[in-house]
Design a protein around this motif. Structure first.
Motif, PDB file in Angstrom:
ATOM      1  N   PHE A   1       1.400  11.702   5.922  1.00 47.47           N
ATOM      2  CA  PHE A   1       2.230  10.532   6.186  1.00 47.47           C
ATOM      3  C   PHE A   1       1.759   9.755   7.404  1.00 47.47           C
ATOM      4  CE2 PHE A   1       4.688  13.145   3.497  1.00 47.47           C
ATOM      5  CZ  PHE A   1       5.608  12.338   2.846  1.00 47.47           C
ATOM      6  N   GLN A   2       2.173   8.495   7.454  1.00 54.76           N
ATOM      7  CA  GLN A   2       1.841   7.643   8.591  1.00 54.76           C
ATOM      8  C   GLN A   2       2.372   8.251   9.890  1.00 54.76           C
ATOM      9  OE1 GLN A   2       2.896   3.563   7.979  1.00 54.76           O
ATOM     10  NE2 GLN A   2       1.576   2.918   9.636  1.00 54.76           N
ATOM     11  N   SER A   3       3.612   8.772   9.843  1.00 51.56           N
ATOM     12  CA  SER A   3       4.192   9.393  11.042  1.00 51.56           C
ATOM     13  C   SER A   3       3.768  10.853  11.158  1.00 51.56           C
ATOM     14  CB  SER A   3       5.711   9.320  10.972  1.00 51.56           C
ATOM     15  OG  SER A   3       6.182  10.136   9.909  1.00 51.56           O
TER      16      SER A   3
ATOM     17  N   LYS B   1       0.822  -1.215   0.000  1.00 56.13           N
ATOM     18  CA  LYS B   1       0.000   0.000   0.000  1.00 56.13           C
ATOM     19  C   LYS B   1       0.854   1.262   0.000  1.00 56.13           C
ATOM     20  CE  LYS B   1      -1.947  -0.951   3.932  1.00 56.13           C
ATOM     21  NZ  LYS B   1      -1.196  -2.125   4.371  1.00 56.13           N
ATOM     22  N   SER B   2       1.832   1.307   0.918  1.00 53.60           N
ATOM     23  CA  SER B   2       2.664   2.509   1.011  1.00 53.60           C
ATOM     24  C   SER B   2       3.460   2.724  -0.265  1.00 53.60           C
ATOM     25  CB  SER B   2       3.625   2.414   2.198  1.00 53.60           C
ATOM     26  OG  SER B   2       2.909   2.434   3.401  1.00 53.60           O
ATOM     27  N   THR B   3       3.994   1.641  -0.803  1.00 48.82           N
ATOM     28  CA  THR B   3       4.775   1.758  -2.035  1.00 48.82           C
ATOM     29  C   THR B   3       3.906   2.316  -3.151  1.00 48.82           C
ATOM     30  OG1 THR B   3       6.056  -0.143  -1.306  1.00 48.82           O
ATOM     31  CG2 THR B   3       6.272   0.485  -3.609  1.00 48.82           C
TER      32      THR B   3
ATOM     33  N   PHE C   1      -3.428   9.683   1.815  1.00 47.00           N
ATOM     34  CA  PHE C   1      -3.286   9.425   3.248  1.00 47.00           C
ATOM     35  C   PHE C   1      -2.686   8.037   3.445  1.00 47.00           C
ATOM     36  CE2 PHE C   1      -6.826  12.264   2.615  1.00 47.00           C
ATOM     37  CZ  PHE C   1      -6.693  13.215   3.615  1.00 47.00           C
ATOM     38  N   ASP C   2      -1.573   7.962   4.145  1.00 42.15           N
ATOM     39  CA  ASP C   2      -0.950   6.665   4.406  1.00 42.15           C
ATOM     40  C   ASP C   2      -1.150   6.290   5.874  1.00 42.15           C
ATOM     41  OD1 ASP C   2       0.484   4.375   4.514  1.00 42.15           O
ATOM     42  OD2 ASP C   2       2.386   5.220   3.842  1.00 42.15           O
ATOM     43  N   GLU C   3      -2.234   5.624   6.163  1.00 38.61           N
ATOM     44  CA  GLU C   3      -2.571   5.180   7.521  1.00 38.61           C
ATOM     45  C   GLU C   3      -2.356   6.252   8.588  1.00 38.61           C
ATOM     46  OE1 GLU C   3      -1.753   1.268   8.617  1.00 38.61           O
ATOM     47  OE2 GLU C   3      -0.964   0.635   6.680  1.00 38.61           O
ATOM     48  N   PRO C   4      -2.917   7.451   8.396  1.00 38.21           N
ATOM     49  CA  PRO C   4      -2.619   8.517   9.364  1.00 38.21           C
ATOM     50  C   PRO C   4      -3.230   8.262  10.744  1.00 38.21           C
ATOM     51  CG  PRO C   4      -4.299   9.255   7.839  1.00 38.21           C
ATOM     52  CD  PRO C   4      -3.850   7.910   7.352  1.00 38.21           C
TER      53      PRO C   4
HETATM   54 MG    MG Z   1       2.618   1.117   4.974  1.00 37.22          MG
END
Ligand code: MG
Ligand code: ADP
Lengths: 266, 346
Positions: free
Chosen positions: B88-90, B49-51, B165-168
């Motif tokens: 980002f996730q972070s 997913k992130s890629t 949105f990457d798993e925020p």
């Molecule tokens: Mg990921």
């Protein structure tokens, strides 16, 4: 009961350690206030003659030249070491790439070399290359040893740093240069300041590398060492105290400027 | 894969592939997302997913495939020139800057003057429901939910055409996450922008999305509106991803363990826990069998029961009231209707 005894032992131990660390330093100060080349406490005569000689008398030229040489070397070392260290730290603390471990080992190896051996090796290399040593070759010698340490100090700072901040800045429209100026550099700033102070003090006080690589130039530690060995007088501890005060003033000034530089911290 | 409901090609992914040391992390993904859609990609950790989203944002280079935005090929365009923005996730907030400076960063990079930046930051703070007096507060002093809002406002400041949105919300506790999910949906409605959201939680995806794509090992395995994904999973993987289900193998056109004909030659019969029910003497069900209750858990308004039946374990879920008289150790007849079960080919 046991706890109290334990605390007493701890207090005594702490006292001994503090005394062992600070008493010799104090004795340098005391020796500088004597008028005789023989160490005997308490002095019969307390005098500032040695300081008068170092600052205004026959020793003035020496004092000034020694400080100039040491300062020139230390400043050059700091500027170059920080420049090298910032990119070195970025290369091995952030990006993942092949050979990263080897790079880290190679960069860190000089720290573990005995400094006199490193100094001798560098002198031999300089001679072989036909370079006459002077303060500039000492800058190079100091760098070999100090740049890795500054790199280490700055990369400790980088471990707690979210590199995604740089991607976020890039994603928000910043150019590569803007990313570095607006995100990377401010995040590194505290590490750069402490690394620079550390590098300065390490160069300012270095003897084993300087002895081999300064050639005709003389640094403060070299002069203190040779004059203690052969031609001691209270001028020696007096210059030592002045040199310590000079470095303390520089470090304090940097610390104060850093504090006042703005509310940014973290 | 087919284009979005109305066929407008706004964002098109065409055979996107990215390999890491030879192994594909994203493996030929093709999608078409219409403008203004809330599209969510769901998949387990490591499914790529992130890629995928990083390639769309321009932070990662595809090894193959194309990305088209309004028909224009943006595959080679770097992230700082794409009209897209990512949360980002972070969160990746600028830790040495204030809330206002974080939000207005994109404007500063465009050379907008300080007064305008400040005014715009305040507008965006109102949009994401951050109090105005947070403007000069260091982001390091903000709570998790506040940092979330700062990240949202910062992404919106560049006025992107698409937000990624990457798993925020993955690091946020349940209660706050539920609130922020609703706010995210609300923000999507108010801004009218295209949202492309990534999560490993199908529950989160169900709440917010217009359409969901399920990703597995670098490929999209099912795509559709939430209700359709829930009602008609096309594989055992998708069904199990949505929560605990009862799976019966189908071989040679028969459902194993039930000894009944199936609608397909091979595959799986998927039975949701809520499709199983206890049968009274007069009740009828397509399939029925004796079962023994092993354990029971109360899940708020519902109860989950583990049954021993047909020589295996089954999971059932009943409304709290219906489960009130059922106790572990009780034996009785249970059953389900075939219309409540789904047969998947794999
Ligand atoms: Mg990921
Ligand atoms: N920069 C990278 N280098 C090598 N492998 C990577 C890199 N990024 C991701 N991967 C690999 O690609 C796969 C997919 O990762 P990712 O896209 O992060 O999945 P997800 O976001 O769904 O958890 C994983 O196997 C991961 O290890």
């Amino acid at each position: 009961m046991g706890a109290r005894a334990g605390r007493a032992v701890a207090a005594v131990w702490l006292g001994v350690v503090v005394t062992l660390i600070y008493l010799p330093m104090l004795s340098v100060l005391l020796a500088s206030l004597a008028n005789t080349r023989y160490m005997r406490f308490p002095h019969r005569v307390w005098t500032l003659d040695a300081y008068r000689e170092a600052l205004f008398g026959v020793g003035q030229a020496d004092t000034l030249r020694l400080h100039q040489t040491s300062l020139a070397i230390a400043l050059a070392v700091v500027v170059l070491a920080v420049a090298i260290a910032v990119f070195g730290a970025l290369a091995f603390a952030r990006a993942r790439w092949r050979g990263r471990g080897l790079f880290r080992t190679l960069v860190m190896l000089p720290i573990f070399f005995p400094q006199p051996v490193l100094g001798l090796a560098l002198l031999l290399a300089l001679t072989a290359a036909g370079i006459t040593p002077d303060w500039r070759t000492a800058v190079f010698a100091h760098l070999v040893w100090i740049a890795p340490i500054v790199t280490l100090v700055i990369s400790i700072r980088l471990y707690g740093y979210d590199a995604a901040q740089e991607e976020a800045a890039f994603d928000l429209g910043a150019t590569r240069l803007q990313v570095f100026r607006e995100v990377t550099l401010p995040a590194l700033a505290p590490g750069i300041v402490s690394g620079a102070l550390f590098g300065f003090l390490l160069s300012w006080s270095n003897l084993p590398l300087s002895v081999f690589t300064t050639g005709a130039d003389t640094t403060l530690p070299e002069w203190l060492f040779s004059r203690t060995a052969t031609n001691y007088s209270p001028l020696v501890p007096a210059v030592a105290v002045i040199a310590t005060a000079a470095s303390a003033v520089i470090v304090a000034a940097v610390a104060v400027i850093w504090r006042l530089a703005g509310p940014r911290r973290g | 894969m087919t284009a979005g409901q109305d066929g407008r090609a706004f964002l098109v992914l065409d055979g996107l592939t990215r390999r890491f040391s030879g192994r594909p992390a994203v493996d030929g993904v093709s999608l078409s997302i219409p403008e203004g859609e809330f599209f969510t990609i769901v998949g387990p950790s490591g499914s790529g997913k992130s890629t995928l989203i990083r390639m769309l944002a321009g932070l990662e280079r595809p090894d193959a495939g194309r990305i088209l935005l309004r028909g224009a090929d943006i595959t080679a365009m770097p992230a700082n020139r794409r009209p897209t923005c990512m949360v980002f996730q972070s969160l990746a907030l600028f830790s040495h800057r204030s809330v206002g400076e974080n939000i207005a960063f994109a404007l500063k990079m465009r050379g907008v003057d300080a007064a305008t930046r400040r005014a715009r930051a305040l507008e965006l703070m109102e949009l994401v429901r951050l109090p105005a007096d947070y403007l000069d507060r260091p982001v390091t002093q903000c709570s998790g939910g506040e940092r979330q809002r700062v990240a949202l406002a910062r992404a919106l400041a560049s006025d992107p055409e698409i937000l990624f949105f990457d798993e925020p919300l993955s690091a946020i506790d349940y209660r706050l996450r539920k609130i922020l999910e609703m706010e995210m949906k609300d923000l999507h409605a108010r801004t009218g922008k295209t949202f492309l959201y990534i999560t490993h939680s199908l529950e989160e995806a169900m709440v917010m999305s217009d359409r969901i794509a399920i990703m597995r090992a670098g490929r999209i395995v099912q795509i559709g509106p939430p209700r359709e994904i829930y009602a008609r999973p096309n594989s055992r993987f998708v069904a199990e991803f949505m929560g605990e289900v009862n799976v019966f193998a189908v071989r040679g056109g028969r459902i194993e363990g039930l000894d009944r004909p199936a609608a397909a030659q091979s595959g799986f019969l998927i039975l949701r826990p809520e499709a199983l029910r206890p049968l009274g003497p007069a009740d009828h069900a397509d399939v029925s069998f004796p079962a023994r209750i092993e354990t029971g858990y109360l899940l708020g308004s519902r109860s989950q029961l583990h049954l021993s039946a047909l020589g295996r374990r089954l999971v059932a879920e009943l409304p709290g009231a219906a489960a009130a008289e059922l106790r572990p150790g009780q034996e009785g007849r249970w059953g389900f209707d075939l219309a409540d079960a789904v047969v998947t080919p794999e």
